[in-house]
Motif scaffolding. Structure first.
Motif, PDB file in Angstrom:
ATOM      1  N   ARG A   1       0.807  -1.217   0.000  1.00 28.78           N
ATOM      2  CA  ARG A   1       0.000   0.000   0.000  1.00 28.78           C
ATOM      3  C   ARG A   1       0.844   1.273   0.000  1.00 28.78           C
ATOM      4  N   ILE A   2       2.134   1.142   0.244  1.00 30.46           N
ATOM      5  CA  ILE A   2       3.024   2.308   0.190  1.00 30.46           C
ATOM      6  C   ILE A   2       2.924   2.998  -1.166  1.00 30.46           C
ATOM      7  N   LYS A   3       2.736   2.223  -2.220  1.00 33.29           N
ATOM      8  CA  LYS A   3       2.658   2.811  -3.566  1.00 33.29           C
ATOM      9  C   LYS A   3       1.494   3.795  -3.678  1.00 33.29           C
ATOM     10  N   ASN A   4       0.455   3.614  -2.890  1.00 27.08           N
ATOM     11  CA  ASN A   4      -0.681   4.538  -2.944  1.00 27.08           C
ATOM     12  C   ASN A   4      -0.303   5.931  -2.452  1.00 27.08           C
ATOM     13  N   TYR A   5       0.591   5.987  -1.473  1.00 26.08           N
ATOM     14  CA  TYR A   5       1.038   7.285  -0.960  1.00 26.08           C
ATOM     15  C   TYR A   5       2.035   7.927  -1.929  1.00 26.08           C
ATOM     16  N   ASN A   6       2.854   7.115  -2.559  1.00 28.56           N
ATOM     17  CA  ASN A   6       3.795   7.640  -3.550  1.00 28.56           C
ATOM     18  C   ASN A   6       3.072   8.147  -4.797  1.00 28.56           C
ATOM     19  N   LEU A   7       2.151   7.338  -5.310  1.00 30.05           N
ATOM     20  CA  LEU A   7       1.504   7.655  -6.580  1.00 30.05           C
ATOM     21  C   LEU A   7       0.405   8.702  -6.449  1.00 30.05           C
ATOM     22  N   TYR A   8      -0.372   8.645  -5.354  1.00 27.70           N
ATOM     23  CA  TYR A   8      -1.583   9.453  -5.286  1.00 27.70           C
ATOM     24  C   TYR A   8      -1.523  10.583  -4.266  1.00 27.70           C
ATOM     25  N   TYR A   9      -0.589  10.510  -3.322  1.00 25.81           N
ATOM     26  CA  TYR A   9      -0.341  11.623  -2.415  1.00 25.81           C
ATOM     27  C   TYR A   9       0.951  12.360  -2.777  1.00 25.81           C
ATOM     28  N   ASP A  10       1.707  11.786  -3.713  1.00 24.87           N
ATOM     29  CA  ASP A  10       2.983  12.378  -4.140  1.00 24.87           C
ATOM     30  C   ASP A  10       3.899  12.624  -2.951  1.00 24.87           C
ATOM     31  N   MET A  11       4.095  11.581  -2.126  1.00 22.88           N
ATOM     32  CA  MET A  11       4.872  11.722  -0.900  1.00 22.88           C
ATOM     33  C   MET A  11       6.322  11.278  -1.023  1.00 22.88           C
ATOM     34  N   GLN A  12       6.657  10.539  -2.067  1.00 22.47           N
ATOM     35  CA  GLN A  12       8.047  10.112  -2.268  1.00 22.47           C
ATOM     36  C   GLN A  12       8.603   9.389  -1.048  1.00 22.47           C
TER      37      GLN A  12
ATOM     38  N   ASN B   1       6.413   2.388  -6.662  1.00 21.85           N
ATOM     39  CA  ASN B   1       6.014   3.505  -7.518  1.00 21.85           C
ATOM     40  C   ASN B   1       5.332   3.028  -8.786  1.00 21.85           C
ATOM     41  N   SER B   2       4.766   1.853  -8.721  1.00 23.08           N
ATOM     42  CA  SER B   2       4.103   1.262  -9.883  1.00 23.08           C
ATOM     43  C   SER B   2       2.911   0.428  -9.447  1.00 23.08           C
ATOM     44  N   GLU B   3       1.802   0.576 -10.159  1.00 27.13           N
ATOM     45  CA  GLU B   3       0.639  -0.271  -9.908  1.00 27.13           C
ATOM     46  C   GLU B   3       0.924  -1.707 -10.342  1.00 27.13           C
ATOM     47  N   LEU B   4       1.491  -1.857 -11.520  1.00 28.54           N
ATOM     48  CA  LEU B   4       1.720  -3.193 -12.075  1.00 28.54           C
ATOM     49  C   LEU B   4       2.694  -4.011 -11.251  1.00 28.54           C
ATOM     50  N   MET B   5       3.691  -3.347 -10.675  1.00 29.46           N
ATOM     51  CA  MET B   5       4.737  -4.078  -9.973  1.00 29.46           C
ATOM     52  C   MET B   5       4.464  -4.270  -8.491  1.00 29.46           C
ATOM     53  N   SER B   6       3.369  -3.694  -8.003  1.00 35.82           N
ATOM     54  CA  SER B   6       3.068  -3.823  -6.581  1.00 35.82           C
ATOM     55  C   SER B   6       1.916  -4.779  -6.305  1.00 35.82           C
ATOM     56  N   ILE B   7       1.108  -5.038  -7.319  1.00 33.80           N
ATOM     57  CA  ILE B   7      -0.054  -5.917  -7.167  1.00 33.80           C
ATOM     58  C   ILE B   7      -0.003  -6.973  -8.269  1.00 33.80           C
ATOM     59  N   SER B   8      -0.576  -8.127  -8.007  1.00 28.88           N
ATOM     60  CA  SER B   8      -0.533  -9.226  -8.976  1.00 28.88           C
ATOM     61  C   SER B   8      -1.213  -8.837 -10.294  1.00 28.88           C
ATOM     62  N   LEU B   9      -0.733  -9.399 -11.382  1.00 24.59           N
ATOM     63  CA  LEU B   9      -1.294  -9.118 -12.706  1.00 24.59           C
ATOM     64  C   LEU B   9      -2.773  -9.473 -12.753  1.00 24.59           C
ATOM     65  N   LYS B  10      -3.133 -10.588 -12.135  1.00 19.28           N
ATOM     66  CA  LYS B  10      -4.530 -11.023 -12.121  1.00 19.28           C
ATOM     67  C   LYS B  10      -5.428  -9.975 -11.462  1.00 19.28           C
ATOM     68  N   SER B  11      -4.978  -9.449 -10.347  1.00 21.90           N
ATOM     69  CA  SER B  11      -5.757  -8.425  -9.638  1.00 21.90           C
ATOM     70  C   SER B  11      -5.872  -7.148 -10.458  1.00 21.90           C
ATOM     71  N   ASN B  12      -4.789  -6.773 -11.120  1.00 18.26           N
ATOM     72  CA  ASN B  12      -4.800  -5.556 -11.915  1.00 18.26           C
ATOM     73  C   ASN B  12      -5.711  -5.676 -13.129  1.00 18.26           C
ATOM     74  N   ILE B  13      -5.726  -6.835 -13.756  1.00 17.69           N
ATOM     75  CA  ILE B  13      -6.632  -7.059 -14.892  1.00 17.69           C
ATOM     76  C   ILE B  13      -8.079  -6.956 -14.432  1.00 17.69           C
ATOM     77  N   LYS B  14      -8.365  -7.537 -13.269  1.00 13.46           N
ATOM     78  CA  LYS B  14      -9.717  -7.448 -12.704  1.00 13.46           C
ATOM     79  C   LYS B  14     -10.105  -6.000 -12.446  1.00 13.46           C
ATOM     80  N   ARG B  15      -9.161  -5.197 -11.950  1.00 16.93           N
ATOM     81  CA  ARG B  15      -9.438  -3.790 -11.679  1.00 16.93           C
ATOM     82  C   ARG B  15      -9.749  -3.027 -12.958  1.00 16.93           C
ATOM     83  N   ILE B  16      -8.996  -3.302 -14.005  1.00 17.64           N
ATOM     84  CA  ILE B  16      -9.217  -2.628 -15.295  1.00 17.64           C
ATOM     85  C   ILE B  16     -10.587  -3.000 -15.858  1.00 17.64           C
ATOM     86  N   ILE B  17     -10.917  -4.286 -15.814  1.00 19.29           N
ATOM     87  CA  ILE B  17     -12.218  -4.748 -16.318  1.00 19.29           C
ATOM     88  C   ILE B  17     -13.350  -4.134 -15.496  1.00 19.29           C
TER      89      ILE B  17
END
Length: 300
Positions: free
Chosen positions: A119-130, A138-154
């Motif tokens: 969940r750290i990526k959420n603060y980096n990406l969406y709060y711009d906290m570095q 700093n990546s959605e694809l690399m922090s969560i499983s591909l299967k989960s990300n495909i489900k989110r897109i769909i």
């Protein structure tokens, strides 16, 4: 050799494009983090009561039942150091109260070292906290499983489902089904019991920074321990619990702008107020919010 490199680039190019496209699609899905960041950018100067913390606050405090202009800036698994990052990020011209839950695990847990570190990526990406330079943080694809990300897109782009699980004022209003209070009492207590208590010193330093910030800006701090069902309380390690209560009590007594309320075993909460042994349901949240509003009104 040049020919090999050229063929390799041609072969990889579609994959690179696909990866970049998916990353872009994922980042453009509205979520609780970019919603709360946008809200605070536009409204922080109007807020007089700020609620922080983890899921106990996220599902436990509904600003609709709090007098004045308030906002729930908590997130699931948000640790004390991240509470401080949120405080530092915005302007608070009207802020009068900062309300932070100090629960059984709060002083001994930081998100970056927990099982939900992704969940750290959420603060980096969406709060711009570095907060981290790691690529996976700093990546959605690399922090969560591909299967989960495909489900989110769909879910978002094809089914038009919302990924925002909070109200306009930040309260977590998307609830799971009610769970067994006996089972969740044992499992949650076990999950929250820490063998390593070394984060205590770091958490205290963060709390002192928050207290100093509040003191300089004439802001009252309210610490509280969230109500929990008896099956959770009975399975807590007494040493960790006593250390938590003793530590936060001492901090509140030492600093004139701090208050502490221990609601862990508050008798006004019963089984019908909980969705699991340590999280309130909407009716329980209403009860806690009204109680918190009363406690706040009695401070000054």
């Amino acid at each position: 050799m040049k020919n090999f490199i050229k063929k390799t680039i041609i072969f990889l190019l579609p994959l690179i494009i696909l990866v970049l496209l998916m990353e872009s699609l994922l980042r453009n899905i509205p979520n609780d983090y970019n919603y709360k960041n946008d809200y605070l950018i536009n409204n922080s100067n109007n807020i007089n009561k700020l609620f922080l913390g983890s899921s106990h606050s996220y599902y436990g405090i509904n600003p609709e039942f709090i007098t004045g202009s308030s906002f729930n800036a908590s997130h699931i698994s948000q640790s004390i150091n991240l509470d401080y990052e949120i405080i530092k990020k915005y302007e608070w011209n009207e802020l009068e109260y900062i309300i932070i839950p100090i629960d059984y695990f709060s002083l001994f847990f930081w998100l970056s070292n927990g099982v939900e570190y992704w969940r750290i990526k959420n603060y980096n990406l969406y709060y711009d906290m570095q907060l981290s330079n790691k690529l996976s943080d700093n990546s959605e694809l690399m922090s969560i499983s591909l299967k989960s990300n495909i489900k989110r897109i769909i879910s978002h782009y094809l089914l038009n489902n919302s990924s925002i699980t909070c109200s306009k004022l930040g309260f977590g209003n998307k609830y799971k089904k009610i769970q067994d209070l006996l089972v969740t009492g044992k499992t949650a207590a076990l999950r929250h019991t820490k063998k390593d208590l070394s984060k205590l010193d770091g958490s205290l330093l963060i709390l002192k920074e928050i207290i100093n910030f509040a003191s300089k800006n004439d802001i009252e701090i309210i610490f509280y321990t969230s109500p929990a069902y008896k099956t959770y309380v009975s399975n807590l390690d007494q040493n960790q619990l006593n250390l938590t209560i003793k530590t936060i009590n001492k901090l509140a007594i030492k600093n004139s702008n701090c208050n502490y309320f221990n609601l862990l075993e508050d008798s006004s909460f019963n089984s019908s107020d909980f969705r699991d042994a340590d999280h309130l349901n909407p009716e329980g949240a209403k009860k806690l919010s009204l109680r918190m509003d009363e406690l706040i009104s009695n401070i000054k």
